[in-house]
Design a protein around this motif. Structure first.
Motif, PDB file in Angstrom:
ATOM      1  N   ARG A  88       0.831  -1.204   0.000  1.00 43.91           N
ATOM      2  CA  ARG A  88       0.000   0.000   0.000  1.00 43.91           C
ATOM      3  C   ARG A  88       0.867   1.257   0.000  1.00 43.91           C
ATOM      4  N   ALA A  89       2.002   1.179   0.718  1.00 46.82           N
ATOM      5  CA  ALA A  89       2.904   2.350   0.772  1.00 46.82           C
ATOM      6  C   ALA A  89       3.516   2.624  -0.602  1.00 46.82           C
ATOM      7  N   ILE A  90       3.806   1.575  -1.338  1.00 47.25           N
ATOM      8  CA  ILE A  90       4.359   1.738  -2.692  1.00 47.25           C
ATOM      9  C   ILE A  90       3.302   2.339  -3.614  1.00 47.25           C
ATOM     10  N   GLU A  91       2.074   1.798  -3.506  1.00 49.01           N
ATOM     11  CA  GLU A  91       0.983   2.331  -4.349  1.00 49.01           C
ATOM     12  C   GLU A  91       0.708   3.796  -4.028  1.00 49.01           C
ATOM     13  N   ALA A 200       7.304  17.639 -14.179  1.00 53.62           N
ATOM     14  CA  ALA A 200       6.588  18.359 -13.110  1.00 53.62           C
ATOM     15  C   ALA A 200       6.127  17.409 -12.001  1.00 53.62           C
ATOM     16  N   PRO A 201       6.648  17.546 -10.784  1.00 56.66           N
ATOM     17  CA  PRO A 201       6.329  16.600  -9.697  1.00 56.66           C
ATOM     18  C   PRO A 201       4.849  16.561  -9.318  1.00 56.66           C
ATOM     19  N   LEU A 202       4.177  17.715  -9.323  1.00 57.27           N
ATOM     20  CA  LEU A 202       2.762  17.718  -8.925  1.00 57.27           C
ATOM     21  C   LEU A 202       1.915  16.956  -9.940  1.00 57.27           C
ATOM     22  N   SER A 203       2.250  17.161 -11.208  1.00 52.57           N
ATOM     23  CA  SER A 203       1.501  16.468 -12.270  1.00 52.57           C
ATOM     24  C   SER A 203       1.749  14.963 -12.182  1.00 52.57           C
ATOM     25  N   ILE A 204       2.996  14.603 -11.921  1.00 51.34           N
ATOM     26  CA  ILE A 204       3.344  13.175 -11.811  1.00 51.34           C
ATOM     27  C   ILE A 204       2.604  12.530 -10.640  1.00 51.34           C
ATOM     28  N   SER A 205       2.609  13.187  -9.482  1.00 52.59           N
ATOM     29  CA  SER A 205       1.953  12.548  -8.318  1.00 52.59           C
ATOM     30  C   SER A 205       0.442  12.500  -8.514  1.00 52.59           C
ATOM     31  N   LEU A 206      -0.119  13.503  -9.211  1.00 48.68           N
ATOM     32  CA  LEU A 206      -1.562  13.451  -9.500  1.00 48.68           C
ATOM     33  C   LEU A 206      -1.861  12.255 -10.389  1.00 48.68           C
ATOM     34  N   LYS A 208      -0.165   9.554 -10.922  1.00 47.01           N
ATOM     35  CA  LYS A 208       0.027   8.271 -10.240  1.00 47.01           C
ATOM     36  C   LYS A 208      -1.193   7.962  -9.366  1.00 47.01           C
ATOM     37  N   GLU A 209      -1.707   8.980  -8.664  1.00 48.00           N
ATOM     38  CA  GLU A 209      -2.871   8.768  -7.781  1.00 48.00           C
ATOM     39  C   GLU A 209      -4.120   8.458  -8.598  1.00 48.00           C
ATOM     40  N   GLN A 210      -4.208   9.058  -9.788  1.00 45.60           N
ATOM     41  CA  GLN A 210      -5.344   8.745 -10.665  1.00 45.60           C
ATOM     42  C   GLN A 210      -5.283   7.279 -11.097  1.00 45.60           C
ATOM     43  N   GLN A 215      -7.416   2.001 -10.842  1.00 46.45           N
ATOM     44  CA  GLN A 215      -7.125   0.554 -10.885  1.00 46.45           C
ATOM     45  C   GLN A 215      -7.702  -0.166  -9.671  1.00 46.45           C
ATOM     46  N   ASN A 216      -7.870   0.565  -8.559  1.00 36.15           N
ATOM     47  CA  ASN A 216      -8.457  -0.083  -7.373  1.00 36.15           C
ATOM     48  C   ASN A 216      -9.974   0.047  -7.353  1.00 36.15           C
ATOM     49  N   ALA A 217     -10.510   0.786  -8.336  1.00 41.19           N
ATOM     50  CA  ALA A 217     -11.972   1.002  -8.366  1.00 41.19           C
ATOM     51  C   ALA A 217     -12.632  -0.203  -9.025  1.00 41.19           C
ATOM     52  N   THR A 218     -12.335  -1.375  -8.490  1.00 42.42           N
ATOM     53  CA  THR A 218     -12.924  -2.594  -9.056  1.00 42.42           C
ATOM     54  C   THR A 218     -14.171  -2.923  -8.251  1.00 42.42           C
ATOM     55  N   PRO A 219     -15.352  -2.729  -8.823  1.00 44.33           N
ATOM     56  CA  PRO A 219     -16.578  -2.920  -8.027  1.00 44.33           C
ATOM     57  C   PRO A 219     -16.717  -4.368  -7.558  1.00 44.33           C
TER      58      PRO A 219
END
Ligand code: YXS
Length: 259
Positions: A88-91, A200-206, A208-210, A215-219
């Motif tokens: 989870r920390a890696i994700e 751009a770090p902010l764009s990259i972290s956004l 990655k979070e997207q 990918q975890n939004a598996t119903p």
């Protein structure tokens, strides 16, 4: 630190597994050093993390420390398990985590590599996911890592055979981003990491979070979740799970009876 070493090169954080006598098994001790290392690199605003072993190892990581797996009757991969917390920390790390692989990758370490954002390896690499080898009730989130990354038939073959996938096949089926010669692995990985740190770090972290959220939004319905947990309990309560772990520790082949 006793089981890993860390190094910062500019905006790149490097975590090196360093417990060769135990094949870099993902023990609680080792993982309890990895998570704070990630936190520390986050504080230092490292944009990219490289997860690696020492250059000359035969085994990148032997996976979960089997001696630490919970006894039958308890879930071996429970939510607060050190390996699950590390995945989870890696994700959640706000930048790409790259697995740089030389040597063989087993079990939970294969899940770890599949949870990393990218995997770069050399021809000595091989990847095996091994719950069926020792009768482990793998967790559904762990299966999802493989289902997201690979074609289902490939992921199923890996789980059902527990056979190591060679580096040549790993690049074909999508486990690897790149397969490079042994002597180029570190330079190639560092070059990619360096390239990313110029963006751009902010764009990259956004982004990655997207990816993580999508990918975890598996119903899955609560009743289906309960049903799968019930099926998992049947496995981790089973005689076969006890036999699998015992046979490994006794260095003999397990004899499974389906109970
Ligand atoms: O005999 P000693 O005491 O020196 O210990 C041996 C092995 O028992 C130990 N060792 C491990 N100890 C705990 N957990 C492990 N995962 C583990 N792997 C190895 O290290 C010492 C040297 O091992 P040895 O003699 O077998 O070395 P080798 O060079 O002949 O073979 C290296 C491996 C990695 C190919 C071999 O050790 C191996 O196949 N290890 C098990 C790999 C594996 O199946 N890992 C999955 C762990 S369970 C897991 O990750 C998840 C829960 S799951 O199964 O669900 O995926």
């Amino acid at each position: 630190m006793q089981f890993i070493s860390t190094e910062q090169r500019g905006k790149i954080g490097i975590i090196t597994f360093d417990n060769p006598t135990k094949m870099n098994a993902l023990s609680e001790g080792l993982l309890d050093e990895v998570i704070p290392a990630l936190e520390d690199f986050k504080t230092k605003k490292c944009m990219v993390i490289i997860l690696r072993a020492k250059p000359d190892v035969k085994v990148w990581s032997a996976g979960h420390d089997i001696k630490e797996l919970s006894k039958p009757g308890r879930d071996p991969l429970f939510y607060e398990n050190a390996l699950e917390k590390t995945l989870r920390a890696i994700e959640a790390y706000p930048g790409p985590v790259i697995a740089m692989v030389h040597g063989s990758v087993w079990g939970g370490a294969c899940d770890l590599a599949m949870t990393c954002d990218m995997v770069i390896a050399d021809p000595t690499a091989k990847f095996a996911i091994t719950p069926v080898k020792i009768g482990v009730a793998y967790n559904t989130w762990g299966v999802l890592h493989f289902a997201k990354r690979l074609q289902p038939n490939i992921a199923k073959e890996m789980f059902f055979t527990a056979d190591p996938v060679s580096a040549e096949r790993a690049i074909q089926v999508g486990i690897l981003n790149h397969l490079v010669p042994v002597e180029q692995l570190e330079a190639f990985t560092m070059e990619m990491a360096q390239k990313i740190t110029c963006n751009a770090p902010l764009s990259i972290s956004l982004i990655k979070e997207q990816f993580r959220t999508l990918q975890n939004a598996t119903p899955i319905s609560p009743i289906d979740f309960e049903r799968l947990q019930g099926l998992r309990r049947t496995v981790y309560d089973s005689k076969d799970y006890n036999e699998g772990v015992t046979a490994f520790l006794e260095k003999r082949k397990p004899i499974y009876i389906g109970e």
